[in-house]
Design a protein around this motif. Structure first.
Motif, PDB file in Angstrom:
ATOM      1  N   ASN A  97     -15.539  -8.659  11.327  1.00  0.00           N
ATOM      2  CA  ASN A  97     -15.795  -7.327  10.789  1.00  0.00           C
ATOM      3  C   ASN A  97     -14.481  -6.570  10.613  1.00  0.00           C
ATOM      4  OD1 ASN A  97     -18.861  -6.902  10.676  1.00  0.00           O
ATOM      5  ND2 ASN A  97     -18.577  -7.721  12.751  1.00  0.00           N
ATOM      6  N   LEU A 125     -21.093 -12.361   1.430  1.00  0.00           N
ATOM      7  CA  LEU A 125     -21.135 -10.928   1.145  1.00  0.00           C
ATOM      8  C   LEU A 125     -21.487 -10.650  -0.315  1.00  0.00           C
ATOM      9  CD1 LEU A 125     -17.872  -9.970   3.076  1.00  0.00           C
ATOM     10  CD2 LEU A 125     -20.208 -10.154   3.967  1.00  0.00           C
ATOM     11  N   GLU A 175     -19.943  -4.906   0.531  1.00  0.00           N
ATOM     12  CA  GLU A 175     -19.100  -5.442   1.591  1.00  0.00           C
ATOM     13  C   GLU A 175     -17.932  -6.300   1.122  1.00  0.00           C
ATOM     14  OE1 GLU A 175     -19.559  -5.375   5.600  1.00  0.00           O
ATOM     15  OE2 GLU A 175     -19.498  -3.587   4.347  1.00  0.00           O
ATOM     16  N   ARG A 207     -14.437  -5.944   3.179  1.00  0.00           N
ATOM     17  CA  ARG A 207     -14.439  -6.832   4.346  1.00  0.00           C
ATOM     18  C   ARG A 207     -13.662  -8.090   3.972  1.00  0.00           C
ATOM     19  NH1 ARG A 207     -19.365  -9.097   8.170  1.00  0.00           N
ATOM     20  NH2 ARG A 207     -20.399  -7.171   7.508  1.00  0.00           N
ATOM     21  N   ARG A 233     -19.431   2.717   7.114  1.00  0.00           N
ATOM     22  CA  ARG A 233     -19.934   1.667   8.006  1.00  0.00           C
ATOM     23  C   ARG A 233     -19.969   2.281   9.400  1.00  0.00           C
ATOM     24  NH1 ARG A 233     -19.370  -4.107   9.470  1.00  0.00           N
ATOM     25  NH2 ARG A 233     -20.597  -4.140  11.410  1.00  0.00           N
ATOM     26  N   TRP A 249     -24.619  -0.776  10.536  1.00  0.00           N
ATOM     27  CA  TRP A 249     -25.227  -0.220   9.325  1.00  0.00           C
ATOM     28  C   TRP A 249     -24.152   0.239   8.346  1.00  0.00           C
ATOM     29  CZ3 TRP A 249     -30.602   0.168   8.675  1.00  0.00           C
ATOM     30  CH2 TRP A 249     -31.353  -0.152   9.810  1.00  0.00           C
ATOM     31  N   TYR A 284     -28.113  -0.308   4.493  1.00  0.00           N
ATOM     32  CA  TYR A 284     -28.290  -1.725   4.798  1.00  0.00           C
ATOM     33  C   TYR A 284     -28.011  -1.996   6.276  1.00  0.00           C
ATOM     34  CZ  TYR A 284     -28.004  -2.165  -0.268  1.00  0.00           C
ATOM     35  OH  TYR A 284     -28.217  -2.024  -1.631  1.00  0.00           O
ATOM     36  N   LEU A 325     -26.538  -4.558   8.351  1.00  0.00           N
ATOM     37  CA  LEU A 325     -25.671  -5.704   8.128  1.00  0.00           C
ATOM     38  C   LEU A 325     -25.878  -6.817   9.153  1.00  0.00           C
ATOM     39  CD1 LEU A 325     -22.361  -3.870   7.180  1.00  0.00           C
ATOM     40  CD2 LEU A 325     -24.035  -4.920   5.651  1.00  0.00           C
ATOM     41  N   LYS A 326     -26.426  -6.480  10.311  1.00  0.00           N
ATOM     42  CA  LYS A 326     -26.671  -7.523  11.311  1.00  0.00           C
ATOM     43  C   LYS A 326     -27.792  -8.456  10.874  1.00  0.00           C
ATOM     44  CE  LYS A 326     -24.964  -4.937  15.314  1.00  0.00           C
ATOM     45  NZ  LYS A 326     -25.287  -4.381  16.655  1.00  0.00           N
ATOM     46  N   ASP A 343     -28.896  -8.369   7.442  1.00  0.00           N
ATOM     47  CA  ASP A 343     -28.850  -8.509   5.983  1.00  0.00           C
ATOM     48  C   ASP A 343     -27.408  -8.337   5.511  1.00  0.00           C
ATOM     49  OD1 ASP A 343     -29.488  -8.554   3.257  1.00  0.00           O
ATOM     50  OD2 ASP A 343     -30.064  -6.435   3.222  1.00  0.00           O
ATOM     51  N   VAL A 344     -26.549  -9.306   5.871  1.00  0.00           N
ATOM     52  CA  VAL A 344     -25.133  -9.183   5.527  1.00  0.00           C
ATOM     53  C   VAL A 344     -24.916  -9.238   4.024  1.00  0.00           C
ATOM     54  CG1 VAL A 344     -24.574 -11.646   5.626  1.00  0.00           C
ATOM     55  CG2 VAL A 344     -22.818  -9.956   6.211  1.00  0.00           C
ATOM     56  N   GLN A 370     -26.683  -7.655   1.900  1.00  0.00           N
ATOM     57  CA  GLN A 370     -27.088  -6.355   1.366  1.00  0.00           C
ATOM     58  C   GLN A 370     -28.117  -6.486   0.236  1.00  0.00           C
ATOM     59  OE1 GLN A 370     -22.753  -5.139   0.954  1.00  0.00           O
ATOM     60  NE2 GLN A 370     -23.590  -3.206   1.698  1.00  0.00           N
TER      61      GLN A 370
END
Length: 511
Positions: A69, A351, A360, A364, A435, A439, A467, A469-470, A472-473, A475
């Motif tokens: 992350n 992503l 993301e 990221r 972020r 979330w 979103y 992210l944990k 639904d990375v 999105q």
């Protein structure tokens, strides 16, 4: 712009610091930031790439802290570089956008910077590679000493390109002077109007060895059309295929010269930014076309640089930070088969989005810290940003200078803690999102959902996007309507950080 000024009271170190890992007292560590250009989260083997081999970057990841992350501040180059060096969110500076090659210096010379902080603590400081933070104070004369620039914001030594490889002027600049310039052939640069009689990519396709797709159709250098117009300076123009070697050699020479005193090197690589021009040694090596080839080339350069540190017996006293300025893009202005030869490779990894995007994959990026013998190999899920490098390194060397938005995450970067940031603001072409925890919230923005020229989703929508992210990375599921309380919490946190700037964007008004 709200500028943070350097404090006048700077504590002096006596040549030693208390090692954060042990009670032993050691010499101050050398510090190297290796910064890739447009390298995506999925472009590295350690982050899931199967079609590309990046053994040297993977070695840093397997021997250090691999952050899952880790974020650049922005989805484009200039803002991210500004944030890295100043520890300040780029959206606080209205001029922190993608700069032309003739832009004035973006960083205020009175502002706190990473090299300035380290220089005050006895470090030699250098930047080698891409700059793209502006030079001079307007109307630069490329034929005399160019200032202010890197040397005026904390770098003792600089060997740079002014902006990007696809922009004029296509020359190297060493400590403010154009390298190999012939005074009888002065350089002229203009971003609005061509010089009479000079060929362009648009009008003279027969002179090109690389065809332009969009935007890159002005002056031709080495058979490659660029952004902007340039005349003169023939002896000073770079050879694109030699650029990686040129920067590598300067980086190696620098560490050899200052191996007996603490040094900071900002090694800003140009790969895999366009135009992708691998040295002939690497042409065809990846099977993915020039984009893949220059990533392989960059990885080789990193390996050669690390070998130099080993040979000079510096590796165990050098903290290396590796990352990228933003996410990936395939067709970014030239036809180079990046799309056609992609195969199963996914530069964005799991992503969504890419360069220019609030999703993301825009921010990221691969983010690795390595210090042989000090950092124990680990994978960290802590939320960290390149903005935090300044204050964290300040803690490492015992300085009181901090970045205005920079958090001290030294223990996180050294793998001794997994408690990173609570939240971070992300930016893409002046649009921002937040972020927080696991979330991310993207406010409504006008504009196209997709940048058709580069085929990247931008994150624009007429509705709020939320979103988890944990879970639904990628999105894919917008939970804004299903989770109104969480959305409200995210909006209020976002608003509290953005402050007055929040109200300047109509789309961000609460519904």
């Amino acid at each position: 712009m709200k500028t943070k000024f350097k404090t006048l009271l700077i504590p002096l170190l006596l040549g030693a610091y208390a090692c954060v890992g042990d009670a032993d007292v050691q010499e101050k560590p050398n510090i190297v930031v290796i910064y890739a250009d447009d390298l995506g989260y999925g472009d590295v083997g350690a982050y899931g790439a199967h079609e590309l081999e990046t053994p040297n970057i993977d070695g840093l990841a397997s021997g250090g802290v691999k952050f899952t992350n880790g974020y650049a501040s922005s989805a484009t180059c200039t803002p991210s570089r500004f944030a890295l060096l100043t520890g300040e969110y780029p959206w606080r500076n209205e001029d922190a956008n993608i700069l032309p090659g003739t832009a004035p210096l973006l960083i205020d010379t009175a502002q706190i910077t990473l090299p300035e902080m380290l220089k005050a603590e006895g470090y030699q400081t250098a930047v080698v590679g891409k700059w793209h933070l502006g030079l001079g104070s307007g109307n630069v004369d490329w034929n005399s000493k160019i200032a202010p620039g890197p040397n005026e914001v904390g770098f003792d030594y600089s060997y740079i390109m002014a902006a990007t490889q696809d922009r004029v002027p296509t020359v190297y600049i060493e400590n403010g002077n154009v390298v190999r310039l012939n005074e009888d052939d002065p350089i002229q640069v203009n971003y609005q109007k061509n010089f009479e009689g000079e060929p362009t990519g648009k009008d003279n396709p027969e002179l090109l060895k690389m065809k332009w797709h969009h935007g890159h159709n002005s002056s031709i250098v080495n058979g490659i059309p660029r952004i902007g117009y340039m005349k003169g300076g023939e002896s000073a123009k770079w050879v694109d295929e030699n650029m990686a070697d040129t920067f590598l050699v300067r980086a190696q020479q620098y560490v050899k010269k200052y191996k007996d005193e603490p040094f900071f090197l900002y090694y800003a690589m140009q790969q895999p930014h366009v135009p992708r021009t691998p040295h002939p040694r690497f042409v065809g090596k990846s099977g993915l076309g020039p984009r893949g080839d220059v990533i392989v080339e960059a990885d080789w350069c990193i390996g050669q640089f690390i070998r130099t540190l080993e040979e000079e017996e510096l590796l165990e006293n050098t903290l290396i930070i590796f990352s990228s300025d933003n996410g990936p893009v395939l067709n970014d202005g030239y036809y180079d088969n990046a799309v056609e030869k992609l195969g199963d490779h996914k530069p964005w990894g799991p992503l969504r989005g890419g360069k220019y995007s609030l999703f993301e994959a825009g921010t990221r990026v691969p983010f690795i810290t390595y210090w042989k013998g000090t950092i124990k190999p680990t994978v960290s899920n802590a939320l960290v940003s390149q903005i935090d490098i300044l204050s964290s390194l300040s803690e490492l060397v015992g300085s009181d200078l901090k970045g205005p938005d920079s958090k001290n995450l030294l223990d996180v970067f050294l793998g001794k803690s997994d408690k990173g940031r609570d939240q971070v603001i992300l930016e893409a072409t002046s649009r921002t999102a937040i972020r927080k925890g696991g979330w991310i919230m993207i406010p409504p923005y006008e504009g196209p959902a997709v940048n058709e020229l580069v085929n990247i989703e931008l994150g624009n929508s007429d509705e709020y996007q939320l979103y988890n992210l944990k879970e639904d990375v990628g999105q894919r599921t917008n939970l804004a309507k299903e989770k109104p309380e969480k959305l409200k919490e995210m909006i209020e946190t976002f608003k509290s950080i953005r402050g007055d700037a929040y109200g300047k964007v109509k789309q961000l008004e609460l519904h």
